[in-house]
Design a protein around this motif. Sequence first.
Motif, PDB file in Angstrom:
ATOM      1  N   VAL A 198       0.885  -1.117   0.117  1.00 22.89           N
ATOM      2  CA  VAL A 198       0.033   0.168   0.189  1.00 22.89           C
ATOM      3  C   VAL A 198       0.890   1.356  -0.132  1.00 22.89           C
ATOM      4  N   ALA A 199       1.860   1.269   0.779  1.00 21.61           N
ATOM      5  CA  ALA A 199       2.673   2.566   1.076  1.00 21.61           C
ATOM      6  C   ALA A 199       3.970   2.745   0.428  1.00 21.61           C
ATOM      7  N   GLN A 200       4.362   1.605  -0.447  1.00 21.71           N
ATOM      8  CA  GLN A 200       5.633   1.573  -1.296  1.00 21.71           C
ATOM      9  C   GLN A 200       5.968   3.195  -1.848  1.00 21.71           C
ATOM     10  N   PRO A 201       5.106   3.757  -2.675  1.00 20.50           N
ATOM     11  CA  PRO A 201       5.215   5.001  -3.314  1.00 20.50           C
ATOM     12  C   PRO A 201       5.723   5.933  -2.468  1.00 20.50           C
ATOM     13  N   THR A 202       5.072   6.091  -1.259  1.00 25.81           N
ATOM     14  CA  THR A 202       5.317   7.235  -0.321  1.00 25.81           C
ATOM     15  C   THR A 202       6.926   6.819   0.085  1.00 25.81           C
ATOM     16  N   ASP A 203       7.456   5.614   0.369  1.00 25.22           N
ATOM     17  CA  ASP A 203       8.697   5.399   0.853  1.00 25.22           C
ATOM     18  C   ASP A 203       9.639   5.683  -0.269  1.00 25.22           C
ATOM     19  N   VAL A 204       9.486   5.218  -1.445  1.00 26.21           N
ATOM     20  CA  VAL A 204      10.359   5.602  -2.686  1.00 26.21           C
ATOM     21  C   VAL A 204      10.640   7.108  -2.686  1.00 26.21           C
ATOM     22  N   VAL A 205       9.530   7.943  -2.714  1.00 28.82           N
ATOM     23  CA  VAL A 205       9.710   9.568  -2.629  1.00 28.82           C
ATOM     24  C   VAL A 205      10.458   9.937  -1.423  1.00 28.82           C
ATOM     25  N   LYS A 206      10.262   9.298  -0.193  1.00 29.95           N
ATOM     26  CA  LYS A 206      10.928   9.787   0.875  1.00 29.95           C
ATOM     27  C   LYS A 206      12.573   9.699   0.792  1.00 29.95           C
ATOM     28  N   VAL A 207      13.001   8.384   0.353  1.00 29.67           N
ATOM     29  CA  VAL A 207      14.043   8.099   0.286  1.00 29.67           C
ATOM     30  C   VAL A 207      14.936   9.006  -0.880  1.00 29.67           C
ATOM     31  N   ARG A 208      14.135   8.836  -1.831  1.00 33.07           N
ATOM     32  CA  ARG A 208      15.026   9.845  -2.939  1.00 33.07           C
ATOM     33  C   ARG A 208      15.121  11.328  -2.436  1.00 33.07           C
ATOM     34  N   LEU A 209      14.151  12.042  -1.894  1.00 33.84           N
ATOM     35  CA  LEU A 209      14.338  13.156  -1.194  1.00 33.84           C
ATOM     36  C   LEU A 209      15.176  13.374  -0.184  1.00 33.84           C
TER      37      LEU A 209
END
Length: 310
Positions: A129-140
């Motif tokens: 469910v939450a993978q997109p938010t994790d990808v964006v968090k790590v990239r930022l």
Amino acid sequence: MVGLKPSDVPPTPGVKFLGAGAAACIADLVTFPLDTAKVRLQIQGEAQTTEAVKYKGVLGTILTLVKTEGPRSLYSGLHAGLQRQMSFASIRIGLYDAAKQFYNNGRETAGIGSRILAGCTTGGLAVIVAQPTDVVKVRLQAQSNLSGAKPRYTGTFHAYKTIVSEEGTRGLWKGTAPNVTRNAIVNSAELVTYDLIKENLLKYNLLTDNLPCHFVSAFGAGFCTTVVASPVDVVKTRYMNSPPGQYTSAPKCAWTMFMREGLTAFYKGFVPSFLRLGSWNIVMFVSYEQLKRAMMRSRSTINCTTESSL
């Protein structure tokens, strides 16, 4: 009794779901600089250039970030991090007890197997469910904000938009497999350890069900989780932060790390990981226990007020 007293009525699934998300957001607000330092230390050595910024230790990394990129760099990706916790922690922590009862066929006392299965189930579901938010968090968190360097993303919304346009929708779920693996391990280690420590502290009357008990249980859970999950966490961070084509898969990323940097690469950022997970667990679990009690107390007050008015 330190803190709010336990409710006479067990917390409902809805209270646990909302309480877990809110408590995780509180923990993220407190510990986010440590998480950013951990990410920077984990990706250090990935770029084989002499110009790469060198970070040494937790405090050194934080001071370097503040000095070179400003205090705001410590909270890069915070919006995505809070989005992640509201969806991620609510599922993996808030639904853990329900999953535990399901695997235990509704019996009051759950075995180790039921607890581990419950942790793996809610942890894996939360990642999907939450993978997109994790990808964006790590990239930022990983991108440098040094003057003169053009950042990959200007903000959370821009990151979502850019990833989809450059890598497709699948880019938002990049690293899902290693993240499912990581969070199955993390969730089981974290929740099962917390469960067992707290249960035994109460069983042998070493502590009562209050803040000191929650503190000790959370600290132990944070340490065990860091030891078990750190290698998977480093691979996850490297793979999710990588540009298209750098690694063909998460195992390839792990193999490349091993060949270039050796086994110690898998424990890069261990100290900030432990400081972050230990402090995160303490703040989260203490907040979670108190929020559940506060919400149940409010619920009881509302019910009493409603009944008296009828």
